[in-house]
Design a protein around this motif. Structure first.
Motif, mmCIF file in Angstrom:
data_model
loop_
_atom_site.group_PDB
_atom_site.id
_atom_site.type_symbol
_atom_site.label_atom_id
_atom_site.label_comp_id
_atom_site.label_asym_id
_atom_site.label_seq_id
_atom_site.Cartn_x
_atom_site.Cartn_y
_atom_site.Cartn_z
ATOM 1 N N LYS A 21 0.839 -1.206 0.000
ATOM 2 C CA LYS A 21 0.000 0.000 0.000
ATOM 3 C C LYS A 21 0.873 1.256 0.000
ATOM 4 C CE LYS A 21 -3.913 -2.094 2.493
ATOM 5 N NZ LYS A 21 -4.707 -2.072 3.764
ATOM 6 N N GLN A 22 1.951 1.215 0.763
ATOM 7 C CA GLN A 22 2.878 2.346 0.808
ATOM 8 C C GLN A 22 3.538 2.543 -0.551
ATOM 9 O OE1 GLN A 22 5.830 1.972 3.898
ATOM 10 N NE2 GLN A 22 6.910 3.845 3.304
ATOM 11 N N ALA A 23 3.892 1.448 -1.202
ATOM 12 C CA ALA A 23 4.490 1.538 -2.534
ATOM 13 C C ALA A 23 3.511 2.144 -3.530
ATOM 14 C CB ALA A 23 4.931 0.148 -2.998
ATOM 15 N N GLN A 24 2.253 1.731 -3.473
ATOM 16 C CA GLN A 24 1.251 2.280 -4.378
ATOM 17 C C GLN A 24 1.071 3.781 -4.160
ATOM 18 O OE1 GLN A 24 -0.981 0.570 -6.957
ATOM 19 N NE2 GLN A 24 -0.690 2.756 -7.374
ATOM 20 N N ALA A 25 1.063 4.202 -2.909
ATOM 21 C CA ALA A 25 0.924 5.629 -2.609
ATOM 22 C C ALA A 25 2.100 6.418 -3.172
ATOM 23 C CB ALA A 25 0.812 5.836 -1.105
ATOM 24 N N ALA A 26 3.307 5.865 -3.064
ATOM 25 C CA ALA A 26 4.487 6.545 -3.605
ATOM 26 C C ALA A 26 4.423 6.629 -5.126
ATOM 27 C CB ALA A 26 5.751 5.810 -3.167
ATOM 28 N N ILE A 27 3.989 5.568 -5.770
ATOM 29 C CA ILE A 27 3.866 5.561 -7.229
ATOM 30 C C ILE A 27 2.845 6.602 -7.674
ATOM 31 C CG2 ILE A 27 3.117 4.168 -9.199
ATOM 32 C CD1 ILE A 27 4.231 1.716 -7.622
ATOM 33 N N ASP A 28 1.720 6.666 -6.973
ATOM 34 C CA ASP A 28 0.676 7.645 -7.307
ATOM 35 C C ASP A 28 1.177 9.072 -7.160
ATOM 36 O OD1 ASP A 28 -1.071 5.580 -7.816
ATOM 37 O OD2 ASP A 28 -2.044 5.667 -5.849
ATOM 38 N N ALA A 29 2.146 9.277 -6.260
ATOM 39 C CA ALA A 29 2.693 10.617 -6.018
ATOM 40 C C ALA A 29 3.875 10.939 -6.921
ATOM 41 C CB ALA A 29 3.094 10.740 -4.549
ATOM 42 N N GLY A 30 4.153 10.072 -7.902
ATOM 43 C CA GLY A 30 5.253 10.317 -8.823
ATOM 44 C C GLY A 30 6.563 9.664 -8.435
ATOM 45 N N GLY A 31 6.538 8.790 -7.447
ATOM 46 C CA GLY A 31 7.752 8.120 -6.995
ATOM 47 C C GLY A 31 7.964 6.780 -7.666
ATOM 48 N N VAL A 32 8.897 6.023 -7.111
ATOM 49 C CA VAL A 32 9.243 4.707 -7.640
ATOM 50 C C VAL A 32 9.276 3.708 -6.497
ATOM 51 C CG1 VAL A 32 10.541 5.554 -9.626
ATOM 52 C CG2 VAL A 32 11.709 5.244 -7.435
ATOM 53 N N ALA A 33 9.095 2.435 -6.844
ATOM 54 C CA ALA A 33 9.129 1.380 -5.834
ATOM 55 C C ALA A 33 9.712 0.113 -6.455
ATOM 56 C CB ALA A 33 7.731 1.107 -5.280
ATOM 57 N N PHE A 34 10.624 -0.510 -5.728
ATOM 58 C CA PHE A 34 11.313 -1.711 -6.208
ATOM 59 C C PHE A 34 11.162 -2.804 -5.160
ATOM 60 C CE2 PHE A 34 13.390 2.079 -7.774
ATOM 61 C CZ PHE A 34 13.449 1.854 -9.145
ATOM 62 N N GLY A 35 10.665 -3.962 -5.585
ATOM 63 C CA GLY A 35 10.435 -5.060 -4.662
ATOM 64 C C GLY A 35 11.531 -6.104 -4.733
ATOM 65 N N LEU A 36 11.879 -6.672 -3.591
ATOM 66 C CA LEU A 36 12.818 -7.784 -3.504
ATOM 67 C C LEU A 36 12.011 -9.053 -3.287
ATOM 68 C CD1 LEU A 36 15.708 -8.896 -3.339
ATOM 69 C CD2 LEU A 36 15.694 -8.349 -0.887
ATOM 70 N N ILE A 37 12.158 -10.011 -4.200
ATOM 71 C CA ILE A 37 11.304 -11.190 -4.179
ATOM 72 C C ILE A 37 12.125 -12.470 -4.345
ATOM 73 C CG2 ILE A 37 9.423 -9.858 -5.218
ATOM 74 C CD1 ILE A 37 9.994 -11.467 -7.841
ATOM 75 N N THR A 38 11.447 -13.599 -4.145
ATOM 76 C CA THR A 38 11.951 -14.884 -4.612
ATOM 77 C C THR A 38 11.357 -15.097 -5.994
ATOM 78 O OG1 THR A 38 12.019 -15.780 -2.364
ATOM 79 C CG2 THR A 38 12.040 -17.357 -4.189
ATOM 80 N N ALA A 39 12.190 -15.034 -7.010
ATOM 81 C CA ALA A 39 11.692 -15.040 -8.385
ATOM 82 C C ALA A 39 10.913 -16.317 -8.703
ATOM 83 C CB ALA A 39 12.854 -14.870 -9.361
ATOM 84 N N GLU A 40 11.469 -17.477 -8.294
ATOM 85 C CA GLU A 40 10.808 -18.733 -8.632
ATOM 86 C C GLU A 40 9.425 -18.828 -7.999
ATOM 87 O OE1 GLU A 40 15.271 -19.207 -8.372
ATOM 88 O OE2 GLU A 40 13.670 -18.329 -7.153
ATOM 89 N N GLY A 41 9.272 -18.298 -6.811
ATOM 90 C CA GLY A 41 8.002 -18.416 -6.111
ATOM 91 C C GLY A 41 6.949 -17.438 -6.577
ATOM 92 N N MET A 42 7.373 -16.272 -7.104
ATOM 93 C CA MET A 42 6.408 -15.256 -7.496
ATOM 94 C C MET A 42 6.179 -15.205 -9.002
ATOM 95 S SD MET A 42 6.194 -11.256 -6.318
ATOM 96 C CE MET A 42 6.020 -11.750 -4.591
ATOM 97 N N LEU A 43 7.179 -15.580 -9.795
ATOM 98 C CA LEU A 43 7.075 -15.403 -11.238
ATOM 99 C C LEU A 43 6.945 -16.704 -12.005
ATOM 100 C CD1 LEU A 43 9.844 -12.674 -11.646
ATOM 101 C CD2 LEU A 43 7.382 -12.331 -11.367
ATOM 102 N N ASN A 44 7.189 -17.835 -11.361
ATOM 103 C CA ASN A 44 7.103 -19.134 -12.022
ATOM 104 C C ASN A 44 5.785 -19.801 -11.641
ATOM 105 O OD1 ASN A 44 7.399 -21.830 -12.917
ATOM 106 N ND2 ASN A 44 9.625 -21.701 -12.736
ATOM 107 N N ASP A 45 4.925 -19.991 -12.629
ATOM 108 C CA ASP A 45 3.595 -20.533 -12.351
ATOM 109 C C ASP A 45 3.588 -22.047 -12.187
ATOM 110 O OD1 ASP A 45 2.481 -17.981 -12.533
ATOM 111 O OD2 ASP A 45 2.202 -18.163 -14.705
ATOM 112 N N THR A 46 4.674 -22.699 -12.546
ATOM 113 C CA THR A 46 4.661 -24.160 -12.543
ATOM 114 C C THR A 46 5.572 -24.776 -11.493
ATOM 115 O OG1 THR A 46 6.383 -24.188 -14.259
ATOM 116 C CG2 THR A 46 4.069 -24.243 -14.997
#
Length: 277
Positions: free
Chosen positions: A187-212
């Motif tokens: 939610k904080q990231a969305q608010a920053a984006i709406d205000a003209g800012g940027v947001a970068f997430g740190l994730i586990t790629a296999e768990g979030m981007l791999n559907d299989t």
């Protein structure tokens, strides 16, 4: 070298037009590049492609997800600055960031040959950003994969520094979420984006981007650009992790829309770095 004053950015509506004009000036410039193995015409073609579509920024097969995320937002939000930076990098081997001059090494410029595993314009910028933070491992495009992965690891404080120095945001924060607060951080990231800012997430790629294929052990290993459109569905009271979340992101030269249950999202989301004006 520059045909436009970098301290006076053009109106947003004209930013791309000014950037393409600056690209023409770069193309006409008689200065020889200091990267002996890179081709100016190929770099110009790469840059033009990214100005027309920032999603063409691509880390390829190099472990440059952090720098690539920064470069994507630079092209998307400050195209003129992007062209000016690339021109100085090519002709002088360095560029002026917000508070410091970032200079490439002769070793990096000499090593930039062979299979770069990405476009030359992207390599020139991403390898420079990566080298500027490396103290032990050199940046070499054709080193063994384990060495390239060690050299390419991006930490949260490096992302914070690039947001200040490359993107120019003064208000930069990192919010880790490996214990709790994942949804509120989004939610904080969305608010920053709406205000003209940027947001970068740190994730586990296999768990979030791999559907299989899901990882047996979730580890923070990939940076993404959060683009917004965050929608959170609250779970049932008393049933932990029964909600869901969806959002848009950039990674690996594409825009993706992610929809996940709350539990798996929390397992694979580790933190967010936010930059605001």
């Amino acid at each position: 070298m520059s045909t436009t004053n970098p301290d006076t950015p053009p109106p947003a509506a004209n930013a791309k037009r000014y950037a393409l004009k600056e690209l023409k000036a770069f193309e006409r410039s008689p200065f020889q590049g200091v990267w002996p193995h890179l081709d100016k015409q190929e770099i110009l073609e790469d840059m033009r492609s990214r100005l027309h579509n920032p999603f063409n920024v691509n880390q390829g097969q190099q472990p440059f997800c952090g720098p690539a995320s920064i470069l994507f937002e630079l092209v998307r939000k400050q195209p003129l600055r992007y062209v000016q930076m690339c021109r100085k990098l090519f002709e002088m081997g360095g560029f002026q960031a917000k508070t410091e001059w970032i200079q490439t090494s002769e070793a990096l410029r000499q090593a930039s040959q062979g299979n770069l595993r990405m476009g030359q314009a992207d390599w020139m910028v991403l390898s420079t950003l990566r080298e500027s933070e490396n103290r032990i491992f050199p940046v070499e495009p054709n080193a063994p994969e384990v060495v390239r992965n060690l050299a390419g690891m991006t930490k949260s404080w490096e992302m914070k520094g690039w947001i200040r120095e490359i993107l120019g945001y003064d208000n930069v924060t990192y919010r880790h979420t490996y214990l709790l607060g994942d949804l509120s951080a989004m939610k904080q990231a969305q608010a920053a984006i709406d205000a003209g800012g940027v947001a970068f997430g740190l994730i586990t790629a296999e768990g979030m981007l791999n559907d299989t294929q899901k990882p047996s052990l979730a580890l923070p290993n990939h940076w993404i650009v959060l683009l917004g459109d965050v929608e959170i569905t609250k779970g049932t009271f008393g049933r932990h992790d029964s909600g869901s979340i969806s959002f848009d992101l950039y990674t690996w030269a594409q825009k993706r829309h992610v929809e996940m249950a709350e539990g798996p999202f929390e397992d694979n989301f580790w933190g967010v770095v936010i930059g605001q004006p």
